[in-house]
Design a protein around this motif. Structure first.
Motif, PDB file in Angstrom:
ATOM      1  N   MET A  30       0.845  -1.217   0.000  1.00 16.85           N
ATOM      2  CA  MET A  30       0.000   0.000   0.000  1.00 16.85           C
ATOM      3  C   MET A  30       0.873   1.257   0.000  1.00 16.85           C
ATOM      4  N   GLY A  31       2.192   1.077   0.251  1.00 19.89           N
ATOM      5  CA  GLY A  31       3.088   2.234   0.175  1.00 19.89           C
ATOM      6  C   GLY A  31       3.723   2.660   1.486  1.00 19.89           C
ATOM      7  N   TRP A  32       3.555   1.863   2.551  1.00 20.54           N
ATOM      8  CA  TRP A  32       4.153   2.259   3.842  1.00 20.54           C
ATOM      9  C   TRP A  32       5.426   1.466   4.103  1.00 20.54           C
ATOM     10  N   ARG A  33       6.406   2.104   4.773  1.00 14.99           N
ATOM     11  CA  ARG A  33       7.558   1.346   5.243  1.00 14.99           C
ATOM     12  C   ARG A  33       8.108   1.962   6.535  1.00 14.99           C
ATOM     13  N   PRO A  34       8.766   1.127   7.361  1.00 15.53           N
ATOM     14  CA  PRO A  34       9.349   1.649   8.604  1.00 15.53           C
ATOM     15  C   PRO A  34      10.651   2.394   8.312  1.00 15.53           C
ATOM     16  N   HIS A  35      11.099   3.230   9.256  1.00 17.51           N
ATOM     17  CA  HIS A  35      12.296   4.046   9.035  1.00 17.51           C
ATOM     18  C   HIS A  35      13.392   3.852  10.071  1.00 17.51           C
ATOM     19  N   ILE A  36      13.065   3.242  11.207  1.00 14.06           N
ATOM     20  CA  ILE A  36      14.037   3.203  12.304  1.00 14.06           C
ATOM     21  C   ILE A  36      14.633   1.800  12.407  1.00 14.06           C
ATOM     22  N   ASP A  37      15.950   1.659  12.106  1.00 12.26           N
ATOM     23  CA  ASP A  37      16.519   0.309  12.213  1.00 12.26           C
ATOM     24  C   ASP A  37      16.828   0.006  13.682  1.00 12.26           C
ATOM     25  N   LEU A  38      17.015  -1.280  13.961  1.00 15.00           N
ATOM     26  CA  LEU A  38      17.080  -1.732  15.360  1.00 15.00           C
ATOM     27  C   LEU A  38      18.199  -1.047  16.138  1.00 15.00           C
ATOM     28  N   ARG A  39      19.380  -0.960  15.533  1.00 10.69           N
ATOM     29  CA  ARG A  39      20.516  -0.364  16.249  1.00 10.69           C
ATOM     30  C   ARG A  39      20.235   1.100  16.629  1.00 10.69           C
ATOM     31  N   ALA A  40      19.730   1.868  15.662  1.00 11.58           N
ATOM     32  CA  ALA A  40      19.414   3.283  15.934  1.00 11.58           C
ATOM     33  C   ALA A  40      18.288   3.382  16.960  1.00 11.58           C
ATOM     34  N   GLY A  41      17.302   2.503  16.828  1.00 11.95           N
ATOM     35  CA  GLY A  41      16.174   2.501  17.760  1.00 11.95           C
ATOM     36  C   GLY A  41      16.609   2.159  19.175  1.00 11.95           C
ATOM     37  N   LEU A  42      17.569   1.221  19.284  1.00  7.99           N
ATOM     38  CA  LEU A  42      18.074   0.841  20.611  1.00  7.99           C
ATOM     39  C   LEU A  42      18.810   2.011  21.251  1.00  7.99           C
ATOM     40  N   ARG A  43      19.620   2.705  20.461  1.00  7.37           N
ATOM     41  CA  ARG A  43      20.367   3.853  20.996  1.00  7.37           C
ATOM     42  C   ARG A  43      19.402   4.926  21.499  1.00  7.37           C
ATOM     43  N   GLN A  44      18.375   5.203  20.702  1.00  5.68           N
ATOM     44  CA  GLN A  44      17.408   6.244  21.077  1.00  5.68           C
ATOM     45  C   GLN A  44      16.636   5.824  22.329  1.00  5.68           C
ATOM     46  N   THR A  45      16.259   4.539  22.401  1.00  7.45           N
ATOM     47  CA  THR A  45      15.511   4.045  23.561  1.00  7.45           C
ATOM     48  C   THR A  45      16.383   4.077  24.815  1.00  7.45           C
ATOM     49  N   TYR A  46      17.667   3.752  24.653  1.00  8.62           N
ATOM     50  CA  TYR A  46      18.576   3.779  25.807  1.00  8.62           C
ATOM     51  C   TYR A  46      18.729   5.214  26.315  1.00  8.62           C
ATOM     52  N   ARG A  47      18.821   6.175  25.403  1.00 12.16           N
ATOM     53  CA  ARG A  47      18.903   7.587  25.831  1.00 12.16           C
ATOM     54  C   ARG A  47      17.660   7.966  26.632  1.00 12.16           C
ATOM     55  N   TRP A  48      16.495   7.535  26.151  1.00 12.58           N
ATOM     56  CA  TRP A  48      15.228   7.824  26.846  1.00 12.58           C
ATOM     57  C   TRP A  48      15.246   7.178  28.231  1.00 12.58           C
ATOM     58  N   PHE A  49      15.676   5.926  28.286  1.00 11.97           N
ATOM     59  CA  PHE A  49      15.749   5.193  29.557  1.00 11.97           C
ATOM     60  C   PHE A  49      16.651   5.921  30.548  1.00 11.97           C
ATOM     61  N   LEU A  50      17.795   6.408  30.067  1.00  9.69           N
ATOM     62  CA  LEU A  50      18.729   7.115  30.953  1.00  9.69           C
ATOM     63  C   LEU A  50      18.100   8.394  31.503  1.00  9.69           C
ATOM     64  N   GLU A  51      17.358   9.073  30.660  1.00 14.84           N
ATOM     65  CA  GLU A  51      16.687  10.300  31.136  1.00 14.84           C
ATOM     66  C   GLU A  51      15.686   9.987  32.239  1.00 14.84           C
ATOM     67  N   GLN A  52      14.946   8.865  32.074  1.00 12.70           N
ATOM     68  CA  GLN A  52      13.964   8.470  33.107  1.00 12.70           C
ATOM     69  C   GLN A  52      14.683   8.122  34.393  1.00 12.70           C
ATOM     70  N   ASP A  53      15.788   7.379  34.230  1.00 11.78           N
ATOM     71  CA  ASP A  53      16.575   6.915  35.358  1.00 11.78           C
ATOM     72  C   ASP A  53      17.075   8.099  36.175  1.00 11.78           C
ATOM     73  N   ILE A  54      17.611   9.089  35.436  1.00  8.24           N
ATOM     74  CA  ILE A  54      18.153  10.279  36.092  1.00  8.24           C
ATOM     75  C   ILE A  54      17.013  11.040  36.764  1.00  8.24           C
ATOM     76  N   ALA A  55      15.884  11.140  36.043  1.00  3.45           N
ATOM     77  CA  ALA A  55      14.737  11.853  36.600  1.00  3.45           C
ATOM     78  C   ALA A  55      14.271  11.168  37.887  1.00  3.45           C
ATOM     79  N   ALA A  56      14.213   9.823  37.850  1.00  7.35           N
ATOM     80  CA  ALA A  56      13.728   9.079  39.023  1.00  7.35           C
ATOM     81  C   ALA A  56      14.707   9.232  40.191  1.00  7.35           C
ATOM     82  N   ALA A  57      16.011   9.199  39.875  1.00 11.64           N
ATOM     83  CA  ALA A  57      17.020   9.279  40.938  1.00 11.64           C
ATOM     84  C   ALA A  57      17.088  10.692  41.516  1.00 11.64           C
ATOM     85  N   GLY A  58      16.851  11.697  40.641  1.00 16.29           N
ATOM     86  CA  GLY A  58      16.978  13.075  41.089  1.00 16.29           C
ATOM     87  C   GLY A  58      15.687  13.575  41.684  1.00 16.29           C
TER      88      GLY A  58
END
Ligand code: GFB
Length: 320
Positions: free
Chosen positions: A292-320
């Protein structure tokens, strides 16, 4: 008119995202911000989606024209296996209530979120939409699967019987910002990210990975899913559910190594055969959607890096 033309623009419409606090719902809310629609949400404390009368009253009052049914009781393999009543009851109740109330209130379009675990345990790979109900389910998540199959069939039945434009999407395994990182109830990807991160901080040299490490899984970033869902709302109207996957799969052991690399931990992975593997392989055939013309754009490695950055922000927020 061909299938992939824009047949249902969202601009100016009142769109209710049910389950907006979850990983999928929150990604849909982020993605809908680009569509020029009015987004409706309601906190769980104000509306329990398992209560039929309450759902009907809320919808009659708020009058959404579009419903994205992204609310569900979800979890990883252990949560599914150990809390069966919650997984079947909550999801059956949420699905039936949202669908029936949408019919009663003349909702113009409803998108129901199912899940790739509804396919038979030993389905042909990659799994086409037609594999649904072709064989026995994976026992660890059969309770959730039955509820999610019921949701798909409800959409089909309401389309046939009541002429409702209700569609169902079948996402593969998802990950991304907003995921659940609680080790007792999470899916494999956030679980491993947290375990490997904590091992790194504690200077631990071994991390436990459940099962044999051999099962294969397909992962899709939740922002890609949200984009695919808006694509379907805009362009799809039909009885059959539609697979939404990334098209690439990875073994659990390899996934653990990839996450270790992203986190920056180089110890040893220990496989715990006492924990279940679940279904051996689960790769969706998303050919229908890509045609139908749709495709994904985020490959696993890039997605993992972005998710880890998000996780770290939550972690810091929770700790602080
Ligand atoms: O993601 P996951 O919990 O669920 O597990 P499923 C995937 C694989 O990763 C299994 C292994 O083989 C797990 O044994 N695994 C390794 C781990 N280490 C871990 C860990 O620390 N935590 C977890 N959770 N797994 C789910 C269904 O199946 O898929 C749901 O139960 C839903 O209903 C979801 O459909 C998409 O992929 O096996």
């Amino acid at each position: 008119m061909s299938m992939h033309e824009l047949i249902f623009p969202l601009e100016g419409r009142r769109v209710w995202v049910a389950g907006h606090r979850g990983m999928v719902g929150s990604a849909v809310v982020r993605r809908l911000a680009r569509e020029g629609c009015e987004i409706l949400t309601v906190p769980r404390a104000e509306l329990d989606l398992r209560r039929q009368d309450d759902v009907e009253a809320w919808m009659a009052r708020m009058r959404p024209e579009v419903v994205v049914a992204a609310a569900a009781t979800v979890g990883g393999i252990l949560a599914n296996d150990t809390r069966p009543a919650e997984f079947i009851y909550d999801n059956l109740a949420i699905g039936t209530n949202l669908i029936e109330a949408s019919k009663r209130n003349g909702v113009a379009k409803l998108l129901y979120l199912s899940s790739s675990c509804v396919y038979p345990r030993l389905a042909p790979q990659p799994i086409p939409e037609s594999a649904l109900l072709g064989g026995p389910l994976e026992p660890t998540n059969q309770w959730y699967a039955i509820a999610k199959i019921a949701g798909i069939l409800l959409c089909q039945a309401y389309r046939r019987h009541n002429g409702c434009d209700f569609i169902a999407a079948m996402p593969t395994n998802l990950y991304g910002p907003g995921d659940n990182f609680d080790l007792a109830s999470s899916h494999v990807l956030p679980a491993l990210m947290r375990k490997l991160h904590e091992a790194k901080l504690a200077g631990r040299r071994t991390v436990e990975v459940w099962g044999s490490g051999r099962p294969l899984r397909e992962f899709l970033h939740v922002d890609d899913l949200a984009d695919g869902l808006v694509f379907l709302l805009n362009r799809y109207s039909g009885e059959e559910h539609v697979n939404v996957g990334s098209g690439s799969e990875v073994g659990i052991a390899e996934l653990a190594r990839l996450i270790a690399e992203v986190v920056g931990w180089d110890g040893e992975l220990v496989f715990d055969a006492g924990k279940p593997d679940g279904t051996p392989r689960k790769l969706l055939d998303s050919g229908r959607l890509t045609a139908m013309g749709w495709r994904p754009h985020i490959d696993l490695r890039a997605g993992l890096r972005q998710t880890y950055r998000w996780f770290l922000e939550q972690d810091i927020a929770a700790a602080g």
